[in-house]
Design an enzyme around this catalytic site. Sequence first.
Site, mmCIF file in Angstrom:
data_model
loop_
_atom_site.group_PDB
_atom_site.id
_atom_site.type_symbol
_atom_site.label_atom_id
_atom_site.label_comp_id
_atom_site.label_asym_id
_atom_site.label_seq_id
_atom_site.Cartn_x
_atom_site.Cartn_y
_atom_site.Cartn_z
ATOM 1 N N TYR A 53 11.364 -16.043 -54.021
ATOM 2 C CA TYR A 53 12.216 -14.867 -53.738
ATOM 3 C C TYR A 53 12.133 -13.838 -54.856
ATOM 4 O O TYR A 53 12.200 -12.633 -54.609
ATOM 5 C CB TYR A 53 13.655 -15.312 -53.427
ATOM 6 C CG TYR A 53 13.731 -15.938 -52.051
ATOM 7 C CD1 TYR A 53 13.921 -17.304 -51.887
ATOM 8 C CD2 TYR A 53 13.507 -15.163 -50.910
ATOM 9 C CE1 TYR A 53 13.918 -17.875 -50.623
ATOM 10 C CE2 TYR A 53 13.493 -15.730 -49.645
ATOM 11 C CZ TYR A 53 13.695 -17.083 -49.499
ATOM 12 O OH TYR A 53 13.667 -17.634 -48.252
ATOM 13 N N ARG A 56 9.086 -11.810 -53.992
ATOM 14 C CA ARG A 56 9.295 -10.885 -52.857
ATOM 15 C C ARG A 56 10.209 -9.732 -53.265
ATOM 16 O O ARG A 56 10.043 -8.597 -52.846
ATOM 17 C CB ARG A 56 9.857 -11.669 -51.670
ATOM 18 C CG ARG A 56 8.819 -12.650 -51.114
ATOM 19 C CD ARG A 56 9.236 -13.288 -49.827
ATOM 20 N NE ARG A 56 9.368 -12.273 -48.794
ATOM 21 C CZ ARG A 56 10.162 -12.468 -47.718
ATOM 22 N NH1 ARG A 56 10.844 -13.580 -47.615
ATOM 23 N NH2 ARG A 56 10.246 -11.540 -46.799
ATOM 24 N N ASP A 91 14.912 -7.158 -46.305
ATOM 25 C CA ASP A 91 14.585 -6.022 -47.182
ATOM 26 C C ASP A 91 15.671 -4.952 -47.087
ATOM 27 O O ASP A 91 16.519 -5.000 -46.201
ATOM 28 C CB ASP A 91 13.197 -5.451 -46.822
ATOM 29 C CG ASP A 91 13.151 -4.821 -45.429
ATOM 30 O OD1 ASP A 91 12.297 -5.216 -44.620
ATOM 31 O OD2 ASP A 91 13.978 -3.921 -45.143
ATOM 32 N N HIS A 106 20.032 -12.525 -41.703
ATOM 33 C CA HIS A 106 19.417 -13.586 -42.523
ATOM 34 C C HIS A 106 19.581 -13.320 -44.007
ATOM 35 O O HIS A 106 18.874 -13.906 -44.821
ATOM 36 C CB HIS A 106 17.928 -13.713 -42.162
ATOM 37 C CG HIS A 106 17.739 -14.217 -40.762
ATOM 38 N ND1 HIS A 106 16.574 -14.062 -40.049
ATOM 39 C CD2 HIS A 106 18.583 -14.844 -39.905
ATOM 40 C CE1 HIS A 106 16.697 -14.594 -38.846
ATOM 41 N NE2 HIS A 106 17.918 -15.057 -38.727
ATOM 42 N N CYS A 114 26.785 -16.858 -55.205
ATOM 43 C CA CYS A 114 27.255 -17.996 -56.011
ATOM 44 C C CYS A 114 27.719 -19.100 -55.073
ATOM 45 O O CYS A 114 28.549 -18.879 -54.183
ATOM 46 C CB CYS A 114 28.428 -17.538 -56.893
ATOM 47 S SG CYS A 114 29.165 -18.905 -57.826
ATOM 48 N N CYS A 134 27.241 -16.556 -62.476
ATOM 49 C CA CYS A 134 27.992 -15.718 -61.528
ATOM 50 C C CYS A 134 28.920 -14.787 -62.320
ATOM 51 O O CYS A 134 29.690 -15.255 -63.169
ATOM 52 C CB CYS A 134 28.821 -16.622 -60.604
ATOM 53 S SG CYS A 134 30.012 -15.707 -59.601
ATOM 54 N N CYS A 137 32.759 -15.990 -61.367
ATOM 55 C CA CYS A 137 33.402 -17.233 -61.834
ATOM 56 C C CYS A 137 32.677 -17.857 -63.027
ATOM 57 O O CYS A 137 33.094 -18.874 -63.563
ATOM 58 C CB CYS A 137 33.455 -18.247 -60.682
ATOM 59 S SG CYS A 137 31.847 -18.921 -60.243
ATOM 60 N N GLY A 173 10.170 -5.033 -33.112
ATOM 61 C CA GLY A 173 9.376 -5.776 -34.097
ATOM 62 C C GLY A 173 9.816 -7.191 -34.364
ATOM 63 O O GLY A 173 9.840 -7.626 -35.508
ATOM 64 N N THR A 174 10.171 -7.915 -33.290
ATOM 65 C CA THR A 174 10.508 -9.316 -33.490
ATOM 66 C C THR A 174 9.811 -10.181 -32.452
ATOM 67 O O THR A 174 9.740 -9.821 -31.274
ATOM 68 C CB THR A 174 12.039 -9.573 -33.447
ATOM 69 O OG1 THR A 174 12.277 -10.973 -33.657
ATOM 70 C CG2 THR A 174 12.667 -9.110 -32.160
HETATM 71 N N1 APR Z 1 5.724 -2.385 -35.337
HETATM 72 C C1 APR Z 1 6.458 -3.142 -34.473
HETATM 73 N N2 APR Z 1 6.273 -4.477 -34.312
HETATM 74 C C2 APR Z 1 5.300 -5.056 -35.041
HETATM 75 C C3 APR Z 1 4.493 -4.336 -35.955
HETATM 76 C C4 APR Z 1 4.744 -2.952 -36.086
HETATM 77 N N3 APR Z 1 4.021 -2.200 -36.922
HETATM 78 N N4 APR Z 1 3.616 -5.229 -36.534
HETATM 79 C C5 APR Z 1 3.890 -6.444 -35.999
HETATM 80 N N5 APR Z 1 4.884 -6.335 -35.099
HETATM 81 C C6 APR Z 1 5.514 -7.394 -34.304
HETATM 82 C C7 APR Z 1 4.645 -8.604 -34.058
HETATM 83 O O1 APR Z 1 3.822 -8.413 -32.919
HETATM 84 C C8 APR Z 1 5.715 -9.688 -33.815
HETATM 85 O O2 APR Z 1 6.139 -9.680 -32.474
HETATM 86 O O3 APR Z 1 6.609 -7.865 -35.061
HETATM 87 C C9 APR Z 1 6.863 -9.239 -34.715
HETATM 88 C C10 APR Z 1 6.971 -10.031 -36.000
HETATM 89 O O4 APR Z 1 7.315 -11.347 -35.656
HETATM 90 P P1 APR Z 1 7.636 -12.398 -36.823
HETATM 91 O O5 APR Z 1 6.597 -12.299 -37.856
HETATM 92 O O6 APR Z 1 7.896 -13.712 -36.135
HETATM 93 O O7 APR Z 1 8.968 -11.862 -37.481
HETATM 94 P P2 APR Z 1 10.448 -11.998 -36.965
HETATM 95 O O8 APR Z 1 10.520 -11.968 -35.472
HETATM 96 O O9 APR Z 1 11.244 -10.994 -37.694
HETATM 97 O O10 APR Z 1 10.850 -13.468 -37.493
HETATM 98 C C11 APR Z 1 12.202 -13.868 -37.312
HETATM 99 O O11 APR Z 1 11.769 -15.814 -38.686
HETATM 100 O O12 APR Z 1 10.892 -16.815 -40.553
HETATM 101 C C12 APR Z 1 12.026 -16.287 -40.000
HETATM 102 O O13 APR Z 1 13.841 -15.502 -41.239
HETATM 103 C C13 APR Z 1 12.560 -15.155 -40.807
HETATM 104 O O14 APR Z 1 13.810 -13.253 -40.010
HETATM 105 C C14 APR Z 1 12.623 -13.994 -39.817
HETATM 106 C C15 APR Z 1 12.625 -14.705 -38.477
#
Ligand code: APR
Length: 247
Positions: A53, A56, A91, A106, A114, A134, A137, A173-174
């Site tokens: 960490y 990062r 971030d 997350h 702490c 901390c 405390c 983006g997930t």
């Molecule tokens: N714009 C939009 N989406 C994008 C881009 C971009 N430029 N680049 C990649 N992606 C998409 C990918 O296609 C994918 O679907 O973002 C997604 C990223 O997926 P992960 O890497 O699995 O990330 P995330 O979904 O945030 O992971 C969830 O997993 O490891 C844990 O705690 C960690 O919060 C994280 C959680």
Amino acid sequence: MKKIMILSGAGLSAESGISTFRDSNGLWENHDVMKVCSTKGWIEDHKAVTKFYNERRHELEFKKPNNAHKVLAQLEKDYRGRIIHLTQNIDDLMEKAGAKEVIHLHGTLTDLRCEACTKIYSIGYRAQGESEKCPNCGNNRVRHNVVMFGEHAPNYSYLSQAIKECSLFIAIGTSGAVIDIVPIAKEFKNSIIIDPKRQSTRSMYDPKPHIDEYFEYFIQKKAGESMDEMLSIVDEYMKSSSKYKHK
Ligand code: APR
């Protein structure tokens, strides 16, 4: 009053140079997630996790918000009180873009927590000190303020709240690997998913093979390039008098 639920993931910050987790060359390709982001790994090797960490956090110092962070921060301002943005990202790029109300599901990379008094305090981008104490405390049981696999994520309670209160759902983006976005999308008549890649559904019981098939709109673009299209759908939706709500 119409409200919008946004759930963002690592893809939102990808264009700012922060690697995602599961894309090729993603974070979990170069690090053993169970060693650096799980309670088991933390118990086995505090030092390795803290080092992970610290690295990062150091990288984050010079990362800049991209167009998507800026547009979403502006959207929060334009529709004050009507946007619930929940992010899986640790971030601070939304905050760097001016956002004030993002809910971090997350945790936050620039804070420490702490374990004795639960105080959360900011350390910016510096490394956690060897004998960090901390400020509240004085105890030295201080750690990264990031939720690890195997831990409770207290802010997840905001997810069900947002599903209840909002009538437009936007996933940005997930991959849905941790928070499955299909059941959430099924709760909404109006929804948008933004991802340059089509993601497959994760449950074998999902009749549709792709996650985007559960959404009203699929903007198959990078987050930074999708904002105009997203905004036109949002503006149209917020102006329309259509009775809204869940499916
Ligand atoms: N714009 C939009 N989406 C994008 C881009 C971009 N430029 N680049 C990649 N992606 C998409 C990918 O296609 C994918 O679907 O973002 C997604 C990223 O997926 P992960 O890497 O699995 O990330 P995330 O979904 O945030 O992971 C969830 O997993 O490891 C844990 O705690 C960690 O919060 C994280 C959680």
